[in-house]
Design a protein around this motif. Structure first.
Motif, short mmCIF file in Angstrom:
data_model
loop_
_atom_site.label_atom_id
_atom_site.label_comp_id
_atom_site.label_asym_id
_atom_site.label_seq_id
_atom_site.Cartn_x
_atom_site.Cartn_y
_atom_site.Cartn_z
N VAL A 50 -69.66 -79.65 -22.17
CA VAL A 50 -69.19 -80.39 -23.17
C VAL A 50 -68.59 -79.91 -23.43
O VAL A 50 -67.69 -78.45 -23.20
CB VAL A 50 -70.79 -78.94 -24.13
N THR A 51 -67.43 -80.72 -24.32
CA THR A 51 -66.36 -80.01 -24.07
C THR A 51 -66.53 -80.14 -26.38
O THR A 51 -67.15 -80.88 -26.69
CB THR A 51 -65.48 -81.72 -24.64
N THR A 80 -63.50 -76.33 -22.38
CA THR A 80 -65.34 -77.45 -21.37
C THR A 80 -65.89 -76.19 -20.69
O THR A 80 -65.69 -74.79 -20.40
CB THR A 80 -64.31 -77.99 -20.60
N TYR A 81 -67.16 -75.82 -21.48
CA TYR A 81 -68.39 -75.84 -20.92
C TYR A 81 -69.50 -75.70 -20.60
O TYR A 81 -70.19 -77.00 -20.38
CB TYR A 81 -69.03 -74.22 -21.73
N THR A 82 -69.99 -75.73 -19.28
CA THR A 82 -71.17 -76.12 -18.80
C THR A 82 -72.35 -75.52 -19.19
O THR A 82 -72.47 -74.25 -18.93
CB THR A 82 -70.63 -75.51 -16.94
N VAL A 83 -73.42 -76.65 -18.96
CA VAL A 83 -74.73 -76.27 -19.70
C VAL A 83 -76.19 -76.37 -18.88
O VAL A 83 -75.80 -77.42 -17.61
CB VAL A 83 -74.71 -76.97 -21.06
N ARG A 124 -77.97 -71.45 -20.41
CA ARG A 124 -77.38 -70.54 -19.91
C ARG A 124 -76.20 -71.50 -20.77
O ARG A 124 -76.33 -73.06 -20.21
CB ARG A 124 -77.02 -70.56 -19.02
N TYR A 125 -75.58 -71.29 -21.95
CA TYR A 125 -74.13 -72.23 -22.06
C TYR A 125 -72.99 -72.58 -21.88
O TYR A 125 -72.16 -72.91 -22.33
CB TYR A 125 -74.01 -72.21 -24.03
N GLY A 126 -72.15 -71.04 -20.76
CA GLY A 126 -71.44 -71.46 -19.83
C GLY A 126 -70.56 -70.98 -20.73
O GLY A 126 -69.28 -70.80 -20.59
N ASP A 127 -70.46 -70.32 -21.61
CA ASP A 127 -69.64 -69.45 -22.82
C ASP A 127 -70.05 -67.65 -22.92
O ASP A 127 -69.50 -66.96 -23.35
CB ASP A 127 -69.56 -69.64 -23.94
N GLY A 128 -71.20 -67.16 -21.59
CA GLY A 128 -72.00 -66.28 -21.91
C GLY A 128 -72.59 -65.98 -22.51
O GLY A 128 -73.06 -64.66 -22.64
N MET A 129 -72.91 -66.98 -23.20
CA MET A 129 -74.21 -66.27 -24.08
C MET A 129 -75.86 -67.44 -23.21
O MET A 129 -75.20 -68.43 -22.79
CB MET A 129 -74.00 -67.17 -25.36
N GLY A 130 -76.41 -67.25 -24.06
CA GLY A 130 -77.73 -67.81 -24.16
C GLY A 130 -78.38 -67.74 -24.01
O GLY A 130 -78.82 -66.31 -25.44
N GLN A 131 -80.06 -67.72 -24.03
CA GLN A 131 -81.41 -66.85 -24.94
C GLN A 131 -82.48 -68.42 -24.35
O GLN A 131 -82.25 -69.02 -23.50
CB GLN A 131 -81.15 -68.13 -26.55
N THR A 132 -83.36 -67.35 -24.10
CA THR A 132 -85.00 -67.82 -24.11
C THR A 132 -85.48 -68.59 -25.35
O THR A 132 -85.75 -67.26 -25.87
CB THR A 132 -85.41 -66.75 -23.21
N VAL A 133 -86.36 -69.36 -25.14
CA VAL A 133 -87.39 -70.06 -25.96
C VAL A 133 -88.56 -70.48 -25.55
O VAL A 133 -87.98 -70.68 -24.27
CB VAL A 133 -86.41 -71.19 -27.00
N THR A 134 -89.48 -70.70 -26.50
CA THR A 134 -90.77 -71.34 -25.85
C THR A 134 -90.72 -73.20 -26.21
O THR A 134 -92.02 -73.23 -26.10
CB THR A 134 -91.81 -70.67 -26.39
N SER A 135 -89.71 -73.42 -26.98
CA SER A 135 -89.71 -75.08 -26.69
C SER A 135 -88.56 -75.77 -26.43
O SER A 135 -87.61 -75.04 -25.89
CB SER A 135 -89.50 -75.02 -28.20
N PRO A 136 -88.42 -76.37 -26.24
CA PRO A 136 -87.36 -77.67 -25.68
C PRO A 136 -86.44 -78.37 -26.24
O PRO A 136 -85.40 -78.49 -25.82
CB PRO A 136 -88.35 -78.23 -24.54
N GLY A 137 -87.46 -78.09 -27.12
CA GLY A 137 -86.60 -78.89 -27.85
C GLY A 137 -86.18 -80.10 -28.72
O GLY A 137 -86.86 -81.13 -28.18
N ARG A 138 -85.39 -79.57 -29.89
CA ARG A 138 -86.01 -82.16 -30.17
C ARG A 138 -84.75 -82.50 -30.78
O ARG A 138 -83.83 -81.41 -31.79
CB ARG A 138 -87.02 -81.77 -30.98
N SER A 139 -84.72 -84.21 -31.47
CA SER A 139 -82.61 -83.89 -32.02
C SER A 139 -82.76 -83.71 -33.28
O SER A 139 -84.15 -83.59 -33.25
CB SER A 139 -83.32 -85.30 -31.35
N TRP A 140 -81.93 -83.78 -33.78
CA TRP A 140 -81.86 -83.66 -35.17
C TRP A 140 -83.03 -85.16 -35.97
O TRP A 140 -83.50 -84.02 -36.82
CB TRP A 140 -81.04 -83.30 -35.69
N ALA A 141 -82.37 -85.64 -35.32
CA ALA A 141 -83.91 -86.15 -36.20
C ALA A 141 -85.09 -86.60 -35.75
O ALA A 141 -85.96 -86.30 -36.74
CB ALA A 141 -83.73 -88.17 -36.04
N ALA A 142 -85.60 -86.04 -34.83
CA ALA A 142 -87.19 -86.06 -34.87
C ALA A 142 -87.15 -84.57 -34.89
O ALA A 142 -88.78 -84.18 -36.16
CB ALA A 142 -87.47 -85.71 -33.08
N SER A 143 -86.42 -83.39 -35.65
CA SER A 143 -86.60 -82.58 -36.52
C SER A 143 -86.69 -82.49 -37.94
O SER A 143 -87.03 -81.83 -38.72
CB SER A 143 -85.94 -81.33 -35.67
#
Length: 149
Positions: A126-127, A90-93, A52-71
């Motif tokens: 997140v600002t 300013t948004y609450t995630v 939940r990204y705090g701007d009314g948008m969201g998504q469900t995925v099967t991965s926790p995510g990785r840093s840009w560098a690790a990806s």
């Protein structure tokens, strides 16, 4: 079993229209104890991450995510867990991680438990800022009253 945590790239800020990368920390977990005088172990495996990204948008995925560098991606690249904010503010995630569970009782084989257990992270803020490109003939040190200075 503690709540998952969220980090963002860049940390705590971003630019409107650019991708912000989010990463959840919530791996497999195991809890041992005793039930009716017998050993019992419950094993939890994350199976879904509901962002939940705090701007009314969201998504469900099967991965926790990785840093840009690790990806192996450049900063501000799109990832499976990234989001681009349209407006400054300013948004609450948060992320809710759904865990599948199985248990082992008194040394018997593992048994699946129906359903999932959802744990929600503490929110992060997140600002989102805007950017403005200005072409000038001199730096702000050379012309302190110039555009953008």
């Amino acid at each position: 079993m503690g709540n998952p945590t969220v980090t963002s790239e860049p940390a705590g800020w971003t630019i409107a229209g650019a991708q912000t990368n989010f990463i959840a920390s919530a791996g497999e977990r195991e809890q041992a104890g005793e039930l009716l005088g017998q050993p019992v172990t419950v094993h939890f495996t994350p199976v879904a991450y509901d962002w939940r990204y705090g701007d009314g948008m969201g998504q469900t995925v099967t991965s926790p995510g990785r840093s840009w560098a690790a990806s192996g991606l450049p900063n501000f690249a799109k990832t499976p867990t990234s989001h681009a904010y349209e407006n400054r503010g300013t948004y609450t995630v948060t992320v809710t991680v759904e865990f599948a569970a199985r248990y082992q009782f008194a040394g018997q084989g593992w048994m699946d438990i129906a359903g999932t257990l959802g744990l929600t992270s503490d929110p992060i803020t997140v600002t989102v800022k805007g950017v403005k490109t200005v072409l000038v003939g001199k730096t702000c040190e050379e012309n302190p009253s110039g555009p953008g200075c």
